[in-house]
Enzyme design. Structure first.
Site, short mmCIF file in Angstrom:
data_model
loop_
_atom_site.label_atom_id
_atom_site.label_comp_id
_atom_site.label_asym_id
_atom_site.label_seq_id
_atom_site.Cartn_x
_atom_site.Cartn_y
_atom_site.Cartn_z
N HIS A 21 0.84 -1.18 -0.02
CA HIS A 21 -0.03 0.02 0.07
C HIS A 21 0.87 1.19 0.03
O HIS A 21 1.95 1.14 -0.09
CB HIS A 21 -1.03 -0.11 1.09
CG HIS A 21 -0.31 -0.21 2.46
ND1 HIS A 21 0.53 0.73 3.12
CD2 HIS A 21 -0.57 -1.11 3.48
CE1 HIS A 21 0.96 0.61 4.08
NE2 HIS A 21 0.25 -0.70 4.72
N HIS A 24 3.93 1.43 2.39
CA HIS A 24 5.36 0.70 1.80
C HIS A 24 6.03 1.71 0.94
O HIS A 24 7.20 1.92 0.88
CB HIS A 24 5.03 -0.38 1.34
CG HIS A 24 4.17 -1.53 2.27
ND1 HIS A 24 3.21 -1.85 1.89
CD2 HIS A 24 4.47 -1.88 3.54
CE1 HIS A 24 2.56 -2.66 3.14
NE2 HIS A 24 3.53 -2.31 4.09
N CYS A 130 2.14 -11.80 19.49
CA CYS A 130 1.52 -10.96 18.26
C CYS A 130 2.20 -11.62 17.06
O CYS A 130 2.93 -11.15 16.73
CB CYS A 130 1.32 -9.57 18.48
SG CYS A 130 0.49 -8.77 16.78
N HIS A 158 -2.16 -4.05 16.10
CA HIS A 158 -3.02 -4.88 15.19
C HIS A 158 -4.56 -5.17 15.56
O HIS A 158 -5.36 -5.49 14.93
CB HIS A 158 -2.45 -6.21 15.04
CG HIS A 158 -1.02 -6.04 14.08
ND1 HIS A 158 0.06 -5.89 14.59
CD2 HIS A 158 -1.13 -5.96 12.70
CE1 HIS A 158 0.80 -5.76 13.71
NE2 HIS A 158 0.33 -5.92 12.44
N LYS A 305 -3.66 5.33 11.16
CA LYS A 305 -2.46 4.48 10.36
C LYS A 305 -3.26 3.65 9.37
O LYS A 305 -3.87 2.96 9.36
CB LYS A 305 -1.56 3.79 11.46
CG LYS A 305 -0.41 3.06 10.67
CD LYS A 305 0.53 2.35 11.34
CE LYS A 305 1.54 1.61 10.68
NZ LYS A 305 1.90 0.33 10.83
N LYS A 308 -3.62 -2.55 5.47
CA LYS A 308 -4.43 -3.27 4.75
C LYS A 308 -5.45 -3.96 5.85
O LYS A 308 -6.62 -4.25 5.53
CB LYS A 308 -3.67 -4.43 4.18
CG LYS A 308 -3.22 -3.56 2.74
CD LYS A 308 -4.28 -3.89 1.75
CE LYS A 308 -3.97 -3.33 0.38
NZ LYS A 308 -4.92 -3.27 -0.62
#
Ligand code: MSP
Length: 523
Positions: A21, A24, A130, A158, A305, A308
């Site tokens: 995305h 990156h 995680c 996350h 933030k 995806k």
């Protein structure tokens, strides 16, 4: 920094569990701009990027798609991650995959050395893990879950539940490096940047370091621990080593000495791995630590933030299809202070495209080259006596070149662009004041017209050089239109010293054409 020095710059290596995305792409473009700038200064530059392919996260994604992790990684690398580099025009010198044989060999060599030297021991560990972060979490890293995870503790990054893992693993004696790391941060104050990230890292280490679990025996998608093949290497320990395995560690000492140590560009979310674990590993192996670790901010979409997994992801191509690659690069480098978070919006990119690229710069280039075509038949005019206004442009060119070079040296990418834009604005102001179209009406003003257009053309050439790391395609087009060849051969720290060619071909189409229907609101 004098030109000719070694400049080895790296991006993080990206997880192949999903497609890229714009977050990156942002890291890639920032690293590429810095690399292109240094390359054009004549520094011995090397830009490394690549993919991080081991670990539980990739294994699970592959399994859920009914393919082996290697097949999954091959597909994502070829169909998504390498194409990302094309989409945003990255001139990388190498692309490393953690499944490359050169990497696997280097990781095993490194690990064996640490084991032989007594930095690794076997122990028991129980903690919250995680998989999204591929990291054990402290209770303070967890928050209360919401929605489907109501009543559970979830990872703050996350928003998903953590897993309780109890393992018998190999451990790296990271706690031995608490004081050496604090000494490093004190003796090399710019080792971690910006200051906000540095402070956080120093505080973290001051609270005390624990030994790090560096192997897993519960799954086998990873590099085998050389002395105990029932374990694979912890994915972060494996991944961090890419920076040295790609540059000859253990196999090509000459290449290694030429490149290492590197400057690491990373998102601030992974600065801790790069500024704590990684230098500790290097110190244990007796290798030099990185030159700098720069933790940039996050791209936010609607204040959150972008990621995806939270469905805020935007593919880089959605933007490049509308605005073009150069505009993508320009926008993210200009609109966001490098080192701070920044919000992306379609309205903002659209407004900057129109005001700064199309009207500010593109129009300037079209007007000047067209006037040389119209009034001098495309032959570059020879300047007569210079007046204060002409000299002021010359001084701006020299100052802007010096200041932009200084800003890049400090990783202040957006400042470098802002300072280069002072030349764009100065040239626009100069043309408005000098009114070459009025001078052109009188034969008596012919020499003054030649001086004004020659001065404008000089400034335009300097802009092409200075902007080439940011907007390589438009800069090259402009450079060619003013009769030059390969833009990258003009040293960037001497941008204003380019020597002009005899002819100019006016830019037929603008450098940044008008965009009728930007995809406003598509985010
Ligand atoms: N594989 C690890 C890195 C190993 S490096 C030895 C990893 N990969 S990642 O695919 O999750 O990509 C991480 C990097 O992507 C971040 O450090 C950051 O540079 C970039 N970004 C991911 N999301 C981002 C934003 N929303 N905004 C800006 N950059 C972001 O972590």
């Amino acid at each position: 920094m004098p030109a000719g020095d070694s400049f080895f710059i790296t991006t993080p290596i990206f997880y192949v569990n999903d497609v890229p995305h714009i977050g990156h792409a942002y890291t890639e473009v920032a690293s590429d701009v810095l690399a292109r700038w240094h390359r054009q200064r004549g520094d011995d530059t090397w830009l490394l990027t690549g993919t991080d392919e081991h670990g539980q996260k990739i294994l699970r994604t592959a399994t859920s798609h009914d393919v082996s992790p290697k097949e999954w990684a091959d597909k994502l690398v070829e169909e998504s991650w390498k194409p990302l580099l094309e989409t945003v025009n990255i001139a990388n010198d190498d692309f490393i995959r953690t499944t490359d044989a050169r990497h696997e060999t280097g990781v095993q060599l490194f690990l064996q050395k640490l084991y032989d030297d007594g930095f690794i021991y076997q122990g028991e560990f129980e903690g919250f893990y995680c998989v999204g972060c591929e990291e054990y979490k402290q209770p303070s890293d967890l928050v209360d879950g919401t929605g489907p995870f109501e009543g559970q503790q979830v990872c703050a990054i996350h928003s998903k539940p953590v897993e309780v893992l109890k393992e018998s693993n190999y451990f790296f004696r990271m706690s031995d490096f608490e004081q050496p790391l604090l000494d490093l941060y004190a003796s090399q104050p710019d080792f971690v940047q910006p200051a906000s990230v540095r402070n956080e890292i120093v505080q973290f280490v001051k609270q005390g370091l624990r030994d790090l679990s560096i192997s897993r025996a519960s799954f086998d998608w990873g590099i085998k621990v050389p002395w105990d093949e029932s374990h694979v290497v912890y994915v972060w320990f494996d991944a961090l080593l890419n920076y040295v395995t790609a540059t000859g560690y253990g196999v090509d000492q000459e290449e290694f000495d030429r490149r290492w140590p590197a400057v690491h560009i990373v998102g601030k979310d992974i600065a801790r791995f790069h500024a704590v674990i990684w230098p500790a590993m290097l110190l244990a192996a007796g290798l030099p630590v990185p030159k700098r670790v720069f933790g940039h901010g996050w791209l936010l979409v609607g204040g959150e933030k972008m990621s995806k997994s939270k469905l805020t992801g935007i593919a880089p191509q959605q933007i490049t299809d509308t605005f073009g690659v150069d505009a993508f690069r320009y926008y993210f480098m200009r609109a966001i202070t490098f080192g701070q978070d920044g919000n992306f919006s379609w309205e903002d990119i659209s407004a900057r495209y129109q005001a700064e690229l199309a009207n500010g710069f593109g129009n300037l280039a079209s007007r000047i080259t067209a006037m040389v075509g119209r009034y001098f038949d495309g032959t570059v005019p020879i300047a007569g006596d210079l007046q204060p206004a002409d000299l002021a442009i010359r001084e701006t060119e020299l100052r802007v070149t010096r200041e932009a070079d200084g800003a890049i040296e400090r990783f202040a990418i957006n400042e470098a662009l802002a300072v280069i834009w002072e030349l764009v604005d100065a040239l626009n102001g100069y043309i408005t004041e000098q009114e070459p179209w009025v001078l052109a009406k009188s034969e008596a003003q012919r020499e003054r017209l030649a001086t004004v257009l020659s001065t404008s053309l000089r400034g335009l050439g300097t802009l092409a050089v200075l902007l080439s790391p940011f907007i390589p395609e438009a800069a090259q087009k402009l450079w060619q239109s003013i009769g030059q060849g390969e833009l990258t051969s003009q040293p960037i720290d001497r941008a204003a010293e380019w020597s002009s060619a005899p002819t100019v071909t006016p830019l037929a189409a603008g450098l940044f054409p008008r965009i009728e229907q930007p995809e406003a609101g598509a985010a």
